[in-house]
Design an enzyme around this catalytic site. Structure first.
Site, short mmCIF file in Angstrom:
data_model
loop_
_atom_site.label_atom_id
_atom_site.label_comp_id
_atom_site.label_asym_id
_atom_site.label_seq_id
_atom_site.Cartn_x
_atom_site.Cartn_y
_atom_site.Cartn_z
N GLU A 1 -0.35 -8.69 -7.51
CA GLU A 1 -1.26 -7.89 -6.67
C GLU A 1 -2.41 -8.78 -6.20
OE1 GLU A 1 -1.77 -4.78 -5.28
OE2 GLU A 1 -3.74 -5.55 -4.73
N GLN A 2 -2.69 -8.68 -4.90
CA GLN A 2 -3.74 -9.56 -4.35
C GLN A 2 -5.15 -9.21 -4.83
OE1 GLN A 2 -3.49 -9.12 -0.08
NE2 GLN A 2 -4.16 -7.00 -0.12
N ARG B 1 -7.45 8.56 -6.22
CA ARG B 1 -6.53 7.41 -6.30
C ARG B 1 -6.83 6.46 -7.44
NH1 ARG B 1 -3.63 5.82 -1.32
NH2 ARG B 1 -3.76 7.60 0.04
N TYR C 1 -9.71 18.73 -0.32
CA TYR C 1 -9.23 19.27 -1.60
C TYR C 1 -10.02 18.63 -2.74
CZ TYR C 1 -6.34 15.11 -0.78
OH TYR C 1 -5.89 13.85 -0.45
N ASP D 1 5.03 2.24 1.89
CA ASP D 1 4.53 1.99 3.25
C ASP D 1 5.08 0.68 3.83
OD1 ASP D 1 3.09 4.29 3.16
OD2 ASP D 1 1.12 3.36 3.48
C1 LIG Z 1 -6.03 9.18 5.54
C2 LIG Z 1 -4.80 9.14 4.69
C3 LIG Z 1 -4.49 10.21 3.84
C4 LIG Z 1 -3.32 10.19 3.06
N1 LIG Z 1 -3.05 11.26 2.24
C5 LIG Z 1 -1.89 11.26 1.51
C6 LIG Z 1 -1.57 12.36 0.64
O1 LIG Z 1 -2.32 13.33 0.51
N2 LIG Z 1 -0.39 12.33 -0.06
C7 LIG Z 1 0.46 11.26 0.05
O2 LIG Z 1 1.53 11.28 -0.59
N3 LIG Z 1 0.17 10.19 0.84
C8 LIG Z 1 -0.98 10.16 1.57
N4 LIG Z 1 -1.28 9.10 2.35
C9 LIG Z 1 -0.34 7.98 2.42
C10 LIG Z 1 -0.50 7.02 1.23
O3 LIG Z 1 -1.82 6.58 1.13
C11 LIG Z 1 0.41 5.81 1.38
O4 LIG Z 1 1.68 6.22 1.83
C12 LIG Z 1 0.55 5.10 0.01
O5 LIG Z 1 -0.68 4.53 -0.37
C13 LIG Z 1 1.65 4.05 0.07
O6 LIG Z 1 1.73 3.41 -1.17
P1 LIG Z 1 2.27 1.92 -1.26
O7 LIG Z 1 2.26 1.58 -2.72
O8 LIG Z 1 3.53 1.79 -0.50
O9 LIG Z 1 1.21 1.05 -0.47
P2 LIG Z 1 -0.32 0.79 -0.78
O10 LIG Z 1 -0.94 1.94 -1.48
O11 LIG Z 1 -0.93 0.32 0.50
O12 LIG Z 1 -0.29 -0.44 -1.82
C14 LIG Z 1 0.07 -1.75 -1.41
C15 LIG Z 1 -0.51 -2.73 -2.43
O13 LIG Z 1 -0.05 -4.05 -2.12
C16 LIG Z 1 -1.14 -4.94 -2.19
N5 LIG Z 1 -0.83 -6.06 -1.29
C17 LIG Z 1 -0.76 -6.05 0.06
N6 LIG Z 1 -0.43 -7.27 0.53
C18 LIG Z 1 -0.29 -8.07 -0.55
C19 LIG Z 1 0.04 -9.44 -0.73
N7 LIG Z 1 0.30 -10.24 0.32
N8 LIG Z 1 0.12 -9.94 -1.99
C20 LIG Z 1 -0.14 -9.15 -3.07
N9 LIG Z 1 -0.48 -7.84 -2.97
C21 LIG Z 1 -0.54 -7.31 -1.72
C22 LIG Z 1 -2.34 -4.13 -1.75
O14 LIG Z 1 -3.56 -4.71 -2.20
C23 LIG Z 1 -2.04 -2.78 -2.40
O15 LIG Z 1 -2.52 -2.72 -3.73
C24 LIG Z 1 -2.45 9.08 3.14
C25 LIG Z 1 -2.76 8.00 3.97
C26 LIG Z 1 -3.93 8.03 4.75
C27 LIG Z 1 -4.26 6.86 5.64
#
Ligand SMILES: Cc1cc2nc3c(=O)[nH]c(=O)nc-3n(C[C@H](O)[C@H](O)[C@H](O)COP(=O)(O)OP(=O)(O)OC[C@H]3O[C@@H](n4cnc5c(N)ncnc54)[C@H](O)[C@@H]3O)c2cc1C
Length: 406
Positions: A42-43, A116, A224, A302
């Site tokens: 993790e970065q 979160r 919420y 994502d």
């Molecule tokens: C306004 C808003 C409201 C939302 N509300 C909801 C909700 O109510 N319910 C819901 O289910 N979803 C919600 N979401 C969506 C949700 O936030 C994302 O879908 C979720 O965070 C995706 O998780 P992830 O682990 O794929 O990515 P992320 O949470 O983005 O995690 C990615 C991780 O990778 C790390 N990283 C990135 N690049 C590198 C690299 N090169 N090297 C090492 N580490 C790296 C980052 O630092 C981060 O820790 C919302 C989004 C937004 C914008």
């Protein structure tokens, strides 16, 4: 260890995960729980998100309970009793659906609204209990190389080699870019305001265990409670073409946020006034990827299906992915390529449907028919009729990561 057990253990891959967000940590926990070794890179120097909330419907909490962290999360979160719709101008309220006991009765699991940092802390502690040195912080992944069924993940300093790599590095995924090239996001013309505020700054009638969607022409607001009811989460989406930065940490001002909601109900402004630091996020849309996997490298969350947040399912889908990829690697572990293909085909259509469903909600939430009271009532009766709501959400909430075919 018996010879058979030793053979099985030897056949299990060592998995590298780029990104320790919600999806990466869930995958790590699921893999460790299923007896598969994992390291997460993790970065960030600390696992601490910019304060914000996330709603976790039963399809997500089902996975978290299966991983043994449901009760610790419950102790820190709020269990929403229901969701409601409110009209931007008058505050008139309609029930969207019951949650609380109804979520448990219908789907077997609760609906949590979660801060979160609490979710990350619960997941990271559980990962460390399984493997104390699994999380490598302050380690930025820069790319990977694959050769002879092994994959090497490169960092800003150093590298690590394993049998599989999961890119869980979020919407700006470096791993996705290396696999499939730069993505082509399209700006939606929408911007999200995000903030958390102390619940005790709000009028007493707002301190309730419900999720609320305010809808109006050109904007909506979702709020919420979080963190045992001590905080309120605010997300306000407006149609604005002048902000194009997609970032968790870009700040705006209270004056600007107030202007964006001129004419909206006092309850909305009571929240806006109390947000200490409002953040801005430009909403981009992307078509679902056709493939996620090449050889021993795949993606989750994502990184492969970024979504507009209008079904509140982005994080929940990342949690589902994390559980399912672990099941696939457990089941087909000796053949990592097959395991990752099975994972991808189990997940691709569902996540694409979620991405499309979220985009469809934009027009529903911001419809011009909401401008005027009588027409708004007709529109809401039509769009939020029980049957239509159930068409939009049942297929999401009923999914079971523990039994879905892979
Ligand atoms: C306004 C808003 C409201 C939302 N509300 C909801 C909700 O109510 N319910 C819901 O289910 N979803 C919600 N979401 C969506 C949700 O936030 C994302 O879908 C979720 O965070 C995706 O998780 P992830 O682990 O794929 O990515 P992320 O949470 O983005 O995690 C990615 C991780 O990778 C790390 N990283 C990135 N690049 C590198 C690299 N090169 N090297 C090492 N580490 C790296 C980052 O630092 C981060 O820790 C919302 C989004 C937004 C914008």
């Amino acid at each position: 260890m018996t010879i058979t057990a030793q053979r099985q253990a030897d056949a299990r891959p060592h998995v590298l995960i780029a990104g320790g967000g919600i999806g990466g940590l869930t995958a790590a926990l699921a893999l460790l729980r299923m007896g598969i070794d994992v390291d997460v890179y993790e970065q960030a120097a600390e696992l601490r998100e910019v304060g914000a909330g996330v709603q976790l419907s039963a399809n997500g909490t089902r996975a978290l309970y299966a991983l043994g962290v449901g009760e610790s999360l419950k102790a820190l979160s709020c269990e929403a009793m229901g969701k409601e719709i409110r009209l931007w101008s008058t505050g008139q309220t309609w029930k969207l659906f019951d949650l609380g006991a109804a979520s448990n009765e219908r789907y077997g699991f609760p609906y949590f609204t979660v801060y979160r940092p609490d979710l990350l802390e619960v997941l990271a502690s559980a990962v460390r209990r399984e493997k104390p040195d699994a999380l490598h912080l302050a380690t930025k992944c820069t790319g990977f190389t694959q050769a002879d069924d092994r994959v090497t993940l490169h960092f800003d300093r150093g590298a690590a080699t394993g049998d599989a790599l999961i890119g869980a590095d979020g919407v700006h995924s470096r791993i996705r870019e290396q696999l499939f090239g730069a993505d082509q996001p399209e700006f939606t013309g929408l911007m999200a305001w995000r903030g958390t505020l102390p619940m005790n700054r709000l009028p007493a009638h707002m301190a309730r265990l419900v999720g609320t969607n305010w809808i109006g022409p050109g904007g909506h607001v979702v709020h919420y409670p979080l963190h045992r009811g001590e905080l309120m989460n605010f997300v306000g989406v407006v149609e604005r073409a002048d902000w194009r930065i997609e970032s968790w940490s870009a700040r705006g001002t209270t004056a600007e946020l107030t202007r964006d909601y001129l004419g909206w109900h006092d309850d909305v402004h009571a929240m806006i006034r109390s947000i200490p630091a409002p953040f801005k996020w430009a909403l981009m849309s992307r078509l679902p990827l056709e493939r996620w996997t090449v050889g021993c490298v795949t993606l989750l969350g994502d990184a492969c299906h970024p979504t507009l947040p209008f079904l509140a399912q982005g994080a929940v889908m990342a949690i589902e992915d994390g559980y399912v990829v672990a099941r696939a690697l457990k089941e087909y572990g000796a053949d990592v390529r097959l395991a990752l293909e099975r994972y991808e085909s189990a997940r691709r259509d569902r996540t694409a449907r979620m991405v499309r469903g979220s985009a469809d909600n934009t027009q529903r939430f911001h419809n011009r028919r909401l401008a005027e009271q009588a027409e708004a009532e007709r529109y809401i009766a039509q769009e939020w009729a029980e049957e239509r709501v159930s068409d939009r959400y049942e297929w999401l909430f009923r999914y079971d990561v523990t039994t879905v075919a892979i």
